[in-house]
Design a protein around this motif. Sequence first.
Motif, short mmCIF file in Angstrom:
data_model
loop_
_atom_site.label_atom_id
_atom_site.label_comp_id
_atom_site.label_asym_id
_atom_site.label_seq_id
_atom_site.Cartn_x
_atom_site.Cartn_y
_atom_site.Cartn_z
N GLU A 1 -4.34 15.30 -12.22
CA GLU A 1 -3.87 14.36 -11.20
C GLU A 1 -5.02 13.49 -10.72
OE1 GLU A 1 -1.19 14.45 -7.10
OE2 GLU A 1 -1.48 16.28 -8.29
N GLN A 2 -4.76 12.20 -10.63
CA GLN A 2 -5.75 11.21 -10.20
C GLN A 2 -5.37 10.62 -8.84
OE1 GLN A 2 -8.42 10.93 -11.88
NE2 GLN A 2 -7.90 11.66 -13.94
N PRO A 3 -6.27 9.85 -8.23
CA PRO A 3 -5.91 9.18 -6.96
C PRO A 3 -4.73 8.25 -7.14
CG PRO A 3 -8.29 9.16 -7.28
CD PRO A 3 -7.69 9.65 -8.57
N ILE A 4 -4.01 7.99 -6.06
CA ILE A 4 -2.88 7.06 -6.07
C ILE A 4 -3.33 5.70 -6.61
CG2 ILE A 4 -1.28 5.78 -4.58
CD1 ILE A 4 -1.21 8.27 -2.77
N ALA A 5 -2.50 5.15 -7.49
CA ALA A 5 -2.87 3.89 -8.15
C ALA A 5 -2.41 2.65 -7.38
CB ALA A 5 -2.30 3.86 -9.57
N LEU A 6 -1.17 2.66 -6.91
CA LEU A 6 -0.62 1.49 -6.22
C LEU A 6 0.05 1.92 -4.92
CD1 LEU A 6 1.08 -0.38 -9.22
CD2 LEU A 6 -1.10 -0.95 -8.13
N TYR A 7 -0.27 1.21 -3.85
CA TYR A 7 0.28 1.48 -2.52
C TYR A 7 1.27 0.38 -2.12
CZ TYR A 7 -3.38 4.97 -1.60
OH TYR A 7 -4.20 6.08 -1.64
N PRO A 8 2.25 0.71 -1.27
CA PRO A 8 3.13 -0.33 -0.73
C PRO A 8 2.33 -1.41 -0.01
CG PRO A 8 3.97 1.85 -0.20
CD PRO A 8 2.60 2.04 -0.76
#
Length: 500
Positions: free
Chosen positions: A82-89
């Motif tokens: 698992e990697q850091p979140i790629a895209l945020y709202p």
Amino acid sequence: MKKISLLAALLLAYVANAQDVPEKYRPQFHFSPKAHWMNDPNGMLFHNGTYHLFYQYYPEAKIWGPMHWGHATSKDMVHWKEQPIALYPDNLGYIFSGSAVADVNNTSGFGKDGKTPLVAIFTHHNPVLEKQKTGRHEYQSIAYSLDDGVTWTKYSGNPVLPNPGITDFRDPKVRWYEPQKKWIMTLATKDRITFYSSPDLKSWSKESEFGADAGAHGGVWECPDLLPLTHEGKQVWLLIVNINPGGPNKGSAGQYFLGDFDGKTFTAYSKETKWLDWGADNYAAVTFSNTGNRSLLMGWMSNWQYANQVPTDPWRSANTISRELGLKTVGKELYLTSVPARELESIKGEGYSKKNLTVKAPVDLAPKGGNASGLFRLDLKTATAGDFELVLSNKTGNELLIGYDKASNQYYIDRSKSGKIDFEAGFGQKHTAPRLSKDGKIALTLVADVASVELFADGGLTVMTDIFFADTPLSDLTIKSAKGIQVEEVQYHVLKPSIE
């Protein structure tokens, strides 16, 4: 003081011991996020030796919420990190489903210093516009990465495809169409698919529509995919369309069409419904991009009927194993086939092979010493297409039944006694699927994890995926047949945990 010290010591020992015990129902070789909600796989891509899996993710709770793109990577589609979140709202909306491509020709102009840009194409879902009921609250946007997917920059010109006034206007799956040197976007547009094209991933033109009078329409069309396959030297185009609800065993499911595509129009060989997976738990299934001549598919292993209620903690949902797609002719009809990707072999452990078993009364198939984890792959061939039933069970009375009924010519998975089923009224059901093969023998592969089974019958002509929640691992395995059946060969292999 001594009593307090003893109590503290016992508490510390309990906590330490609890940390060594895997979470109940946690998949051991299917990807699941460490915590919180996950649904559709997104942006699946192979680049520079790494498989990228993005997915619908809500990092604040284990129920659906404002969508982000979570991210995981793997070298083999089995061992995921698992990697850091790629895209945020952002101010344009939540980040709904989509795809990702390697823009090797730098058509987008995002590439710099010879680096190939990875470009994500996704749906922005605007909750403010949704409340205004304009019908234009979903539109397509892009983002790019120049560091192999580690960080992403959203395009300043978003959205690249505004909404023409279609309530459900989402889930872009993009691929390069080499004959005409352009990108093709396959987009779910309420009750049909709309195709768009672009030279640069930024400006899009409508090409055609498909599906208003084809396939199943029990629910909204979602998460499509369009890709070429080769069959007997001929190119055949596969169009996958996920639908919710309206599946063959209720709720969410994926259907498919085979046909021709000329860069503008998809022409199906048949408008009848064919199902990608007959089980209840393979939804939003799409393929990895940039995998050469291999077509590799992965889906969300859940169903919108109960996805928010399944009894897992602190996470919800997992993905199916990766599956390799192919085509097979039965009679005069052409079908899609789906089998476990060969990379699953990397976690194969000890096992056995037996031949020429006569089965009537229950025959124990569990390896000597048992398999307390319940993680295994079973490959079985019968001499005739007769009734049989595989029983996965435990000492607490839970049973998951997988079998074939000759009278109805159907495979089935029955989870009515599989453990915890009371969280949703329709969960504890028996699911059925037609046997499509005309062969006089049966061949099947069963892949079992802590809380799921995936059945691939007759070379992948019939596929079923079901999740379950047993009280303790289903480590016992028997086969029985009321009328008797000859098993030509059975192979059993323990599958090793691969989660990090």
